[in-house]
Scaffold this motif. Structure first.
Motif, PDB file in Angstrom:
ATOM      1  N   MET A  46      72.542 -23.214  99.470  1.00 26.81           N
ATOM      2  CA  MET A  46      71.445 -24.130  98.971  1.00 26.81           C
ATOM      3  C   MET A  46      71.205 -24.741 100.221  1.00 26.81           C
ATOM      4  O   MET A  46      72.067 -25.320 100.719  1.00 26.81           O
ATOM      5  CB  MET A  46      72.077 -25.128  97.817  1.00 26.81           C
ATOM      6  CG  MET A  46      70.771 -26.000  97.341  1.00 26.81           C
ATOM      7  SD  MET A  46      71.391 -27.120  96.025  1.00 26.81           S
ATOM      8  CE  MET A  46      70.671 -25.895  94.530  1.00 26.81           C
ATOM      9  N   GLU A  47      70.069 -25.016 100.367  1.00 26.84           N
ATOM     10  CA  GLU A  47      69.590 -26.103 101.431  1.00 26.84           C
ATOM     11  C   GLU A  47      68.729 -27.107 100.908  1.00 26.84           C
ATOM     12  O   GLU A  47      67.888 -26.785 100.079  1.00 26.84           O
ATOM     13  CB  GLU A  47      68.949 -25.379 102.525  1.00 26.84           C
ATOM     14  CG  GLU A  47      68.524 -26.334 103.644  1.00 26.84           C
ATOM     15  CD  GLU A  47      67.878 -25.570 104.805  1.00 26.84           C
ATOM     16  OE1 GLU A  47      68.802 -25.166 105.956  1.00 26.84           O
ATOM     17  OE2 GLU A  47      66.659 -25.737 104.970  1.00 26.84           O
ATOM     18  N   ILE A  48      68.854 -28.372 101.088  1.00 32.02           N
ATOM     19  CA  ILE A  48      68.184 -29.463 100.378  1.00 32.02           C
ATOM     20  C   ILE A  48      67.615 -30.235 101.576  1.00 32.02           C
ATOM     21  O   ILE A  48      68.350 -30.704 102.282  1.00 32.02           O
ATOM     22  CB  ILE A  48      68.919 -30.137  99.358  1.00 32.02           C
ATOM     23  CG1 ILE A  48      67.923 -30.890  98.391  1.00 32.02           C
ATOM     24  CG2 ILE A  48      69.972 -30.905 100.141  1.00 32.02           C
ATOM     25  CD1 ILE A  48      68.402 -31.397  97.142  1.00 32.02           C
ATOM     26  N   ARG A  49      66.150 -30.563 101.337  1.00 30.68           N
ATOM     27  CA  ARG A  49      65.505 -31.615 102.509  1.00 30.68           C
ATOM     28  C   ARG A  49      65.076 -32.642 101.640  1.00 30.68           C
ATOM     29  O   ARG A  49      64.684 -32.601 100.347  1.00 30.68           O
ATOM     30  CB  ARG A  49      64.373 -30.869 103.033  1.00 30.68           C
ATOM     31  CG  ARG A  49      64.915 -29.730 103.949  1.00 30.68           C
ATOM     32  CD  ARG A  49      63.826 -28.697 104.246  1.00 30.68           C
ATOM     33  NE  ARG A  49      63.264 -27.881 103.020  1.00 30.68           N
ATOM     34  CZ  ARG A  49      63.995 -26.904 102.436  1.00 30.68           C
ATOM     35  NH1 ARG A  49      64.935 -26.781 102.721  1.00 30.68           N
ATOM     36  NH2 ARG A  49      63.490 -26.219 101.322  1.00 30.68           N
ATOM     37  N   VAL A  50      65.618 -34.047 102.185  1.00 29.80           N
ATOM     38  CA  VAL A  50      65.261 -35.213 101.669  1.00 29.80           C
ATOM     39  C   VAL A  50      64.762 -36.126 102.342  1.00 29.80           C
ATOM     40  O   VAL A  50      64.827 -36.155 103.478  1.00 29.80           O
ATOM     41  CB  VAL A  50      66.589 -35.749 100.985  1.00 29.80           C
ATOM     42  CG1 VAL A  50      66.196 -37.043 100.007  1.00 29.80           C
ATOM     43  CG2 VAL A  50      67.273 -34.879 100.322  1.00 29.80           C
ATOM     44  N   ILE A  51      63.603 -36.685 101.909  1.00 32.13           N
ATOM     45  CA  ILE A  51      62.814 -37.778 102.528  1.00 32.13           C
ATOM     46  C   ILE A  51      62.510 -38.923 101.767  1.00 32.13           C
ATOM     47  O   ILE A  51      62.151 -38.872 100.630  1.00 32.13           O
ATOM     48  CB  ILE A  51      61.581 -37.162 103.169  1.00 32.13           C
ATOM     49  CG1 ILE A  51      60.750 -38.126 104.359  1.00 32.13           C
ATOM     50  CG2 ILE A  51      60.436 -36.796 102.164  1.00 32.13           C
ATOM     51  CD1 ILE A  51      59.774 -37.465 105.239  1.00 32.13           C
ATOM     52  N   THR A  52      62.750 -40.249 102.167  1.00 30.78           N
ATOM     53  CA  THR A  52      62.178 -41.443 101.796  1.00 30.78           C
ATOM     54  C   THR A  52      61.676 -42.228 102.689  1.00 30.78           C
ATOM     55  O   THR A  52      61.826 -42.206 103.858  1.00 30.78           O
ATOM     56  CB  THR A  52      63.493 -42.030 100.810  1.00 30.78           C
ATOM     57  OG1 THR A  52      62.914 -43.265 100.164  1.00 30.78           O
ATOM     58  CG2 THR A  52      64.473 -42.680 102.115  1.00 30.78           C
TER      59      THR A  52
END
Length: 131
Positions: A46-52
């Motif tokens: 699994m690869e997760i990309r997060v932005i805020t």
């Protein structure tokens, strides 16, 4: 739900993509379920990309990876540690990681005290089953 599912070749690899939104208003770790991996036997990456981002000037981007072994008994075992592939943040109290329990993979984020943040995420999961 899953927004993309693609199957490849004879060893039944499958790619799943899912997107979501998670909100925080303080520096308390907050989690959401990314995917429940059930009815499958094999390996997963699994690869997760997060932005805020916020109008208060607080922003962060992250990329995390984790490998899993999905056992015949329905167990989900992490292989190694979560890889922190990329981190960029304007406040060092912010954080992002993947956790797992049972057959569920979750995203955990930590925001900033007295600051509303919307965390947008996209997870890609590649599964290779045993035929």
């Amino acid at each position: 739900g899953v927004i993309e599912a693609t199957a490849y070749g004879s060893m039944s690899p499958l790619k799943l993509v899912k997107r979501g939104l998670l909100s925080t208003t303080n520096a308390t770790p907050t989690s959401t379920t990314v995917m429940a991996l059930t009815g499958f036997f094999g390996a997963a990456l699994m690869e997760i990309r997060v932005i805020t981002n916020t109008t208060a000037g607080k922003c962060a981007t992250y990329i995390r990876r984790m490998s899993y072994n999905l056992g015949a008994g329905g167990t989900l075992a992490e292989i190694g540690a979560v890889q922190d592939v990329y981190t960029a943040e304007t406040d060092s109290t912010m954080d992002c990681t993947l956790t797992s329990s049972g057959t569920t993979v979750s995203l955990q984020v930590t925001g900033v005290a007295a600051t509303a943040l919307d965390w947008r995420w996209e997870a890609s999961l590649m599964l290779v089953g045993i035929d």
